[in-house]
Design a protein around this motif. Structure first.
Motif, PDB file in Angstrom:
ATOM      1  N   GLU A   1       0.840  -1.190   0.000  1.00 12.17           N
ATOM      2  CA  GLU A   1       0.000   0.000   0.000  1.00 12.17           C
ATOM      3  C   GLU A   1       0.880   1.246   0.000  1.00 12.17           C
ATOM      4  O   GLU A   1       1.912   1.273   0.632  1.00 12.17           O
ATOM      5  N   GLY A   2       0.439   2.263  -0.703  1.00 14.28           N
ATOM      6  CA  GLY A   2       1.182   3.510  -0.738  1.00 14.28           C
ATOM      7  C   GLY A   2       0.418   4.666  -0.133  1.00 14.28           C
ATOM      8  O   GLY A   2       0.895   5.788  -0.128  1.00 14.28           O
ATOM      9  N   ILE A   3      -0.771   4.381   0.391  1.00 10.99           N
ATOM     10  CA  ILE A   3      -1.600   5.423   1.005  1.00 10.99           C
ATOM     11  C   ILE A   3      -1.890   5.004   2.448  1.00 10.99           C
ATOM     12  O   ILE A   3      -2.436   3.929   2.700  1.00 10.99           O
ATOM     13  N   TYR A   4      -1.519   5.866   3.375  1.00 17.67           N
ATOM     14  CA  TYR A   4      -1.621   5.546   4.793  1.00 17.67           C
ATOM     15  C   TYR A   4      -3.024   5.103   5.195  1.00 17.67           C
ATOM     16  O   TYR A   4      -3.190   4.071   5.837  1.00 17.67           O
TER      17      TYR A   4
ATOM     18  N   ALA B   1      -3.893   1.670   4.004  1.00 16.84           N
ATOM     19  CA  ALA B   1      -3.114   0.655   4.713  1.00 16.84           C
ATOM     20  C   ALA B   1      -3.687   0.406   6.105  1.00 16.84           C
ATOM     21  O   ALA B   1      -3.796  -0.747   6.541  1.00 16.84           O
ATOM     22  N   VAL B   2      -4.070   1.468   6.807  1.00 12.23           N
ATOM     23  CA  VAL B   2      -4.658   1.329   8.141  1.00 12.23           C
ATOM     24  C   VAL B   2      -5.964   0.540   8.062  1.00 12.23           C
ATOM     25  O   VAL B   2      -6.203  -0.383   8.847  1.00 12.23           O
ATOM     26  N   GLN B   3      -6.809   0.892   7.111  1.00 15.12           N
ATOM     27  CA  GLN B   3      -8.077   0.177   6.930  1.00 15.12           C
ATOM     28  C   GLN B   3      -7.847  -1.293   6.617  1.00 15.12           C
ATOM     29  O   GLN B   3      -8.522  -2.166   7.173  1.00 15.12           O
ATOM     30  N   LYS B   4      -6.910  -1.577   5.742  1.00 16.60           N
ATOM     31  CA  LYS B   4      -6.608  -2.960   5.367  1.00 16.60           C
ATOM     32  C   LYS B   4      -6.092  -3.744   6.569  1.00 16.60           C
ATOM     33  O   LYS B   4      -6.489  -4.892   6.794  1.00 16.60           O
ATOM     34  N   ALA B   5      -5.208  -3.130   7.363  1.00 14.49           N
ATOM     35  CA  ALA B   5      -4.673  -3.795   8.556  1.00 14.49           C
ATOM     36  C   ALA B   5      -5.793  -4.110   9.544  1.00 14.49           C
ATOM     37  O   ALA B   5      -5.836  -5.209  10.110  1.00 14.49           O
ATOM     38  N   ARG B   6      -6.691  -3.179   9.743  1.00 16.55           N
ATOM     39  CA  ARG B   6      -7.828  -3.422  10.648  1.00 16.55           C
ATOM     40  C   ARG B   6      -8.725  -4.536  10.121  1.00 16.55           C
ATOM     41  O   ARG B   6      -9.125  -5.430  10.852  1.00 16.55           O
ATOM     42  N   ARG B   7      -9.043  -4.443   8.843  1.00 21.02           N
ATOM     43  CA  ARG B   7      -9.931  -5.427   8.212  1.00 21.02           C
ATOM     44  C   ARG B   7      -9.335  -6.844   8.276  1.00 21.02           C
ATOM     45  O   ARG B   7     -10.033  -7.811   8.509  1.00 21.02           O
ATOM     46  N   GLN B   8      -8.024  -6.939   8.095  1.00 17.64           N
ATOM     47  CA  GLN B   8      -7.356  -8.241   8.096  1.00 17.64           C
ATOM     48  C   GLN B   8      -6.815  -8.636   9.471  1.00 17.64           C
ATOM     49  O   GLN B   8      -6.206  -9.693   9.623  1.00 17.64           O
ATOM     50  N   ASN B   9      -7.023  -7.774  10.465  1.00 12.59           N
ATOM     51  CA  ASN B   9      -6.557  -8.037  11.821  1.00 12.59           C
ATOM     52  C   ASN B   9      -5.045  -8.308  11.842  1.00 12.59           C
ATOM     53  O   ASN B   9      -4.585  -9.292  12.410  1.00 12.59           O
TER      54      ASN B   9
ATOM     55  N   THR C   1       2.194  -8.938   7.864  1.00 11.31           N
ATOM     56  CA  THR C   1       1.856  -7.548   8.150  1.00 11.31           C
ATOM     57  C   THR C   1       1.280  -6.910   6.889  1.00 11.31           C
ATOM     58  O   THR C   1       1.484  -7.399   5.790  1.00 11.31           O
ATOM     59  N   VAL C   2       0.574  -5.809   7.081  1.00 11.84           N
ATOM     60  CA  VAL C   2       0.184  -4.971   5.945  1.00 11.84           C
ATOM     61  C   VAL C   2       1.323  -3.978   5.781  1.00 11.84           C
ATOM     62  O   VAL C   2       1.649  -3.242   6.714  1.00 11.84           O
ATOM     63  N   ASN C   3       1.947  -3.998   4.628  1.00  6.10           N
ATOM     64  CA  ASN C   3       3.138  -3.196   4.389  1.00  6.10           C
ATOM     65  C   ASN C   3       2.790  -1.938   3.600  1.00  6.10           C
ATOM     66  O   ASN C   3       2.052  -1.995   2.628  1.00  6.10           O
ATOM     67  N   CYS C   4       3.349  -0.834   4.063  1.00  8.42           N
ATOM     68  CA  CYS C   4       3.024   0.464   3.489  1.00  8.42           C
ATOM     69  C   CYS C   4       4.314   1.266   3.337  1.00  8.42           C
ATOM     70  O   CYS C   4       5.078   1.390   4.292  1.00  8.42           O
ATOM     71  N   VAL C   5       4.552   1.779   2.149  1.00  3.30           N
ATOM     72  CA  VAL C   5       5.708   2.644   1.899  1.00  3.30           C
ATOM     73  C   VAL C   5       5.184   4.056   1.730  1.00  3.30           C
ATOM     74  O   VAL C   5       4.357   4.328   0.854  1.00  3.30           O
TER      75      VAL C   5
END
Length: 110
Positions: free
Chosen positions: A1-4, A7-15, A49-53
């Motif tokens: 993900e390149g948008i904070y 990425a936060v939403q995806k991390a929450r959704r995927q726990n 992890t959900v990875n975000c640059v």
């Protein structure tokens, strides 16, 4: 993900925990950090992890990383599901990055 926010939403959704690499494309240290993140001993720790640059050039990213006490690039930030976080600032060695990620992602911290 390149948008904070995504990425936060995806991390929450995927726990999952969120791993942020903060960089600037013109910084040799940032480019070296990106290369080190691709090394097998590091990349293998980032599969769950959900990875975000996030790039310094995009001004809102500076605000996002400032929430975690990061003002300069390069940096790695691991944000756990409970909201706690750990940072690894500057161009760390491969061994230092492995130690940082191992500690930040340790199940004992749950």
């Amino acid at each position: 993900e390149g948008i904070y926010e995504k990425a936060v939403q995806k991390a929450r959704r995927q726990n999952r925990n969120l791993l942020i690499v903060y960089k600037w494309w013109l910084s040799p240290e940032s480019n070296e950090l990106i290369s080190r993140m691709q090394r097998p001993e590091i990349a293998s720790r980032c599969t769950e992890t959900v990875n975000c640059v996030l790039d310094w050039d995009y001004v809102p990213n500076r605000t996002h990383v400032a929430k975690f006490g990061v003002r300069n690039f390069p940096a790695i930030i691991v944000v756990r599901q409970d909201g706690t976080f750990q940072t690894c600032k500057g161009l760390a060695s491969v061994d230092e990055i492995v130690r940082c990620l191992t500690t930040a992602l340790s199940p004992e911290r749950n």
